[in-house]
Design a protein around this motif. Structure first.
Motif, short mmCIF file in Angstrom:
data_model
loop_
_atom_site.label_atom_id
_atom_site.label_comp_id
_atom_site.label_asym_id
_atom_site.label_seq_id
_atom_site.Cartn_x
_atom_site.Cartn_y
_atom_site.Cartn_z
N ARG A 112 0.86 -1.18 0.00
CA ARG A 112 0.00 0.00 0.00
C ARG A 112 0.90 1.24 0.00
NH1 ARG A 112 -5.47 1.17 1.78
NH2 ARG A 112 -5.63 3.31 2.54
N TYR A 113 0.75 2.08 -1.01
CA TYR A 113 1.57 3.27 -1.20
C TYR A 113 0.70 4.50 -0.94
CZ TYR A 113 4.75 0.03 -3.61
OH TYR A 113 5.59 -1.03 -3.93
N GLU A 114 1.10 5.34 0.00
CA GLU A 114 0.29 6.49 0.38
C GLU A 114 1.12 7.77 0.36
OE1 GLU A 114 -2.68 4.32 3.64
OE2 GLU A 114 -1.09 5.66 4.35
N VAL A 115 0.50 8.85 -0.06
CA VAL A 115 1.16 10.15 -0.01
C VAL A 115 0.11 11.22 0.27
CG1 VAL A 115 0.92 10.75 -2.48
CG2 VAL A 115 2.88 11.61 -1.17
N ARG A 116 0.52 12.23 1.01
CA ARG A 116 -0.33 13.40 1.21
C ARG A 116 0.38 14.56 0.55
NH1 ARG A 116 -4.68 15.13 3.88
NH2 ARG A 116 -4.76 17.24 4.74
N MET A 117 -0.27 15.15 -0.48
CA MET A 117 0.41 16.19 -1.23
C MET A 117 -0.56 17.26 -1.70
SD MET A 117 1.40 14.45 -4.91
CE MET A 117 0.18 14.06 -6.15
N LYS A 118 0.02 18.39 -2.07
CA LYS A 118 -0.73 19.51 -2.63
C LYS A 118 -0.10 19.87 -3.97
CE LYS A 118 -0.49 23.68 -0.78
NZ LYS A 118 -0.73 24.83 0.13
N ALA A 119 -0.93 19.91 -5.01
CA ALA A 119 -0.45 20.18 -6.36
C ALA A 119 -0.10 21.66 -6.52
CB ALA A 119 -1.51 19.78 -7.38
N PRO A 120 0.64 22.01 -7.56
CA PRO A 120 1.06 23.40 -7.74
C PRO A 120 -0.08 24.33 -8.15
CG PRO A 120 2.44 21.90 -9.02
CD PRO A 120 1.25 21.12 -8.56
N MET A 121 0.07 25.59 -7.82
CA MET A 121 -0.71 26.65 -8.45
C MET A 121 0.10 27.14 -9.64
SD MET A 121 -2.07 28.87 -5.20
CE MET A 121 -2.60 28.08 -3.68
N VAL A 122 -0.52 27.19 -10.81
CA VAL A 122 0.24 27.60 -12.00
C VAL A 122 0.52 29.09 -11.98
CG1 VAL A 122 -0.69 25.68 -13.32
CG2 VAL A 122 -1.80 27.91 -13.46
N GLN A 123 -0.26 29.83 -11.21
CA GLN A 123 0.00 31.25 -10.99
C GLN A 123 -0.13 31.54 -9.50
OE1 GLN A 123 -2.28 33.81 -13.60
NE2 GLN A 123 -1.61 32.74 -15.45
#
Length: 415
Positions: free
Chosen positions: A198-209
Motif C-alpha cells: 500500500r503506497y500512500e502520499v499526502r500532497m498539494k499540487a502546484p498553483m500555476v499562478q
C-alpha cells in the motif's frame, strides 16, 4: 552496488561509539529495540546536537535503522556482518517516522517505510532515497537534485527556468538528454526493491499562478512506482495530479518489454470526471494505491476511485522504484498537451508540496523488499540499468535499445 561512500561519516560514528557493537549484537539476539535502550530516541546526531557529558552526539535508533539498511559490503570490518535480517519486525518502520504519531493499521499489511519530511533528507547519503538526473522525452524539464527542497516540514519539488547547464548524459535515462528550458526534481528509491503493498502520499499540487488555485495550466505532479523505462521491462503504476482542472486526478498503468518508444497499447489510463468538490492546488489530499497480485486499487482521501485487474494489460509482478516528481509537458504544436491544455498560463517558479509518504508492505510478499534491504539480494534483472544519477555509486549494467540496436549506456560524471 549499495549506498554511497558518503555514508562513511555515519559508519565511522557507529564504529567509534562506545557500546554500539554490543547493542547491535543485542538487537540480533533479542530481536527487540529495547535491548538498545542506551541509544537516543531522537536524531541528535543528524541534528548536530552534542552530548555535553560525552562530548559527542548520541547515536539514535533512527540512525541505527538507516545503518542497518546499508549493504554490508560497504561496512568496515567491525560491523561487516550487520544486516536487517531477523530485525525488521523490531526496527520497522524504516525511514524517518514521527514518534508522536500513531499510524493507521491495515489488515494484511505492515508499515515498512515512512517519510515525514520534518528534516532534510541527504539524497547523496540516504540508504533508501536518492535523486534522478533524468528528463522525459515528452517534457520540458531536466531533473536536478537542487530542485528537491525540504522546508517547513514538507518536501517541495519546484520547477523553474533553467539558467544553468547540465551534462547531456543522464544516468536515469541511460542516454543523452537534450537541453531543457526548465529544471525540476524527482526523488526516487535507489533500487528496484519495492513491490506489493500500500503506497500512500499526502500532497498539494502546484498553483500555476501565484495565490490563484483556480487558474488551469499544465503540470504533472506524481507519486508512482517505475521500472526500467523503455529498454527492458517498462512497468509503471501512477497517481498523477494535473493542471487541466482544479480537481484533475488520473491513474495509470503501463507495461511493455523492449519498447524504445511509448505506444498507446502499452498504457491504460483512467481520467475520472474532475472532482468538483475539491481543489487539489489549494489543499492537501491523500492519494493511495494498493498493488497486489492481479489487482490494483486507487484511493483518494480514503475512497476507492478505480480498480484494475488482469485484462488487456496484466497487473505488474516485478519489483520497482518508488518515485515522486513534478514536470511540464512539451510545448510543441499541434499536440494537445498531457497535463492540461492551458500551457501558456504557467508561471515559474511552480511548486508541489509533499506532507508525508508511507509504504505498507503486503504480508504475502516474501521477496520484496529483501529481508536485509541489501542490493546483494536483488536479481540481475532487478539491477538492469538501475543507476539514478552519476553520484549514486551504482554501476550501470545493461544495454540501451535504439533503432533495433543494443548500445552501451552513456556515462555521466559526478560533479
Amino acid at each position: 552496488m549499495s549506498p554511497l561512500p558518503r555514508s562513511a561519516s555515519l559508519l565511522s560514528l557507529i564504529i567509534l561509539a562506545p557500546g554500539v557493537l554490543a547493542a547491535l549484537e543485542a538487537l540480533r539476539q533479542e530481536d527487540t529495540l529495547p535491548a538498545a535502550a542506551a541509544f537516543a530516541l531522537d536524531d541528535a546526531c543528524l541534528a548536530g546536537i552534542e552530548n555535553p557529558e560525552a562530548g559527542a552526539c548520541d547515536l539514535s535508533l533512527r540512525q541505527l535503522r538507516s545503518v542497518l539498511a546499508v549493504d554490508s559490503q560497504q561496512l568496515d570490518e567491525p560491523t561487516k556482518n550487520v544486516t536487517l535480517t531477523g530485525l525488521l519486525g523490531a526496527a520497522l518502520p524504516l525511514g524517518h517516522p514521527s514518534s508522536s504519531k500513531v499510524y493507521p493499521k491495515y489488515p494484511g499489511f505492515t508499515l515498512f517505510l515512512v517519510e515525514e519530511f520534518d528534516a532534510p533528507l541527504n539524497l547523496d547519503g540516504d540508504p533508501i532515497w536518492t535523486w534522478s538526473d533524468g528528463g522525459l522525452k515528452e517534457g520540458q524539464v531536466r531533473f536536478v537534485k537542487e530542485q528537491i527542497k525540504f522546508q517547513d516540514g514538507k518536501m517541495k519539488i519546484e520547477v523553474q527556468k533553467n539558467h544553468g547547464s547540465q551534462q547531456s548524459c543522464s544516468n536515469a535515462q541511460s542516454e543523452d538528454v537534450p537541453h531543457k528550458p526548465l529544471v525540476s526534481g524527482e526523488i526516487r528509491t535507489r533500487f528496484n526493491m519495492f513491490r506489493y503493498g500500500r503506497y500512500e502520499v499526502r500532497m498539494k499540487a502546484p498553483m500555476v499562478q501565484p495565490h490563484n488555485p483556480n487558474v488551469d495550466g499544465n503540470f504533472v505532479s506524481t507519486m508512482f512506482v517505475f521500472r526500467d523505462a523503455s529498454f527492458k521491462h517498462w512497468r509503471e503504476i501512477d497517481v498523477e495530479v494535473t493542471g487541466r482542472a482544479p480537481g484533475a486526478i488520473s491513474t495509470n498503468i503501463l507495461t511493455a518489454d523492449y519498447q524504445a518508444k511509448w505506444k498507446p497499447s502499452m498504457q491504460e489510463t483512467d481520467y475520472p470526471i474532475s472532482y468538483q468538490h475539491m481543489n487539489v492546488r489549494a489543499e492537501f489530499h491523500d492519494y493511495t494505491f494498493e498493488w497486489l497480485p492481479g489487482v490494483i486499487r486507487w484511493y483518494v482521501d480514503g475512497k476507492v476511485v478505480r480498480e484494475k485487474r488482469n485484462d488487456r494489460l496484466e497487473v505488474p509482478d516485478k519489483s520497482a522504484k518508488i518515485m515522486m516528481n513534478l514536470w511540464i509537458y512539451h510545448d510543441a504544436k499541434p499536440f494537445v498537451p498531457f497535463g492540461g491544455k492551458h500551457l501558456g498560463n504557467d508561471r515559474f517558479p511552480m511548486q508541489c508540496e509533499y506532507d508525508w509518504f508511507r509504504f505498507y508492505k503486503w504480508d504475502g510478499d516474501h521477496h520484496y523488499p529483501p529481508a536485509d534491504m541489501s542490493s546483494k539480494s536483488l536479481t540481475e534483472d532487478d539491477m538492469y540499468l538501475t543507476s539514478n544519477n552519476p553520484c549514486d555509486g551504482i554501476p550501470q549494467i545493461g544495454e540501451v535499445l535504439k533503432n533495433g540496436q543494443k548500445l552501451k549506456p552513456c556515462k555521466a560524471t559526478c560533479r
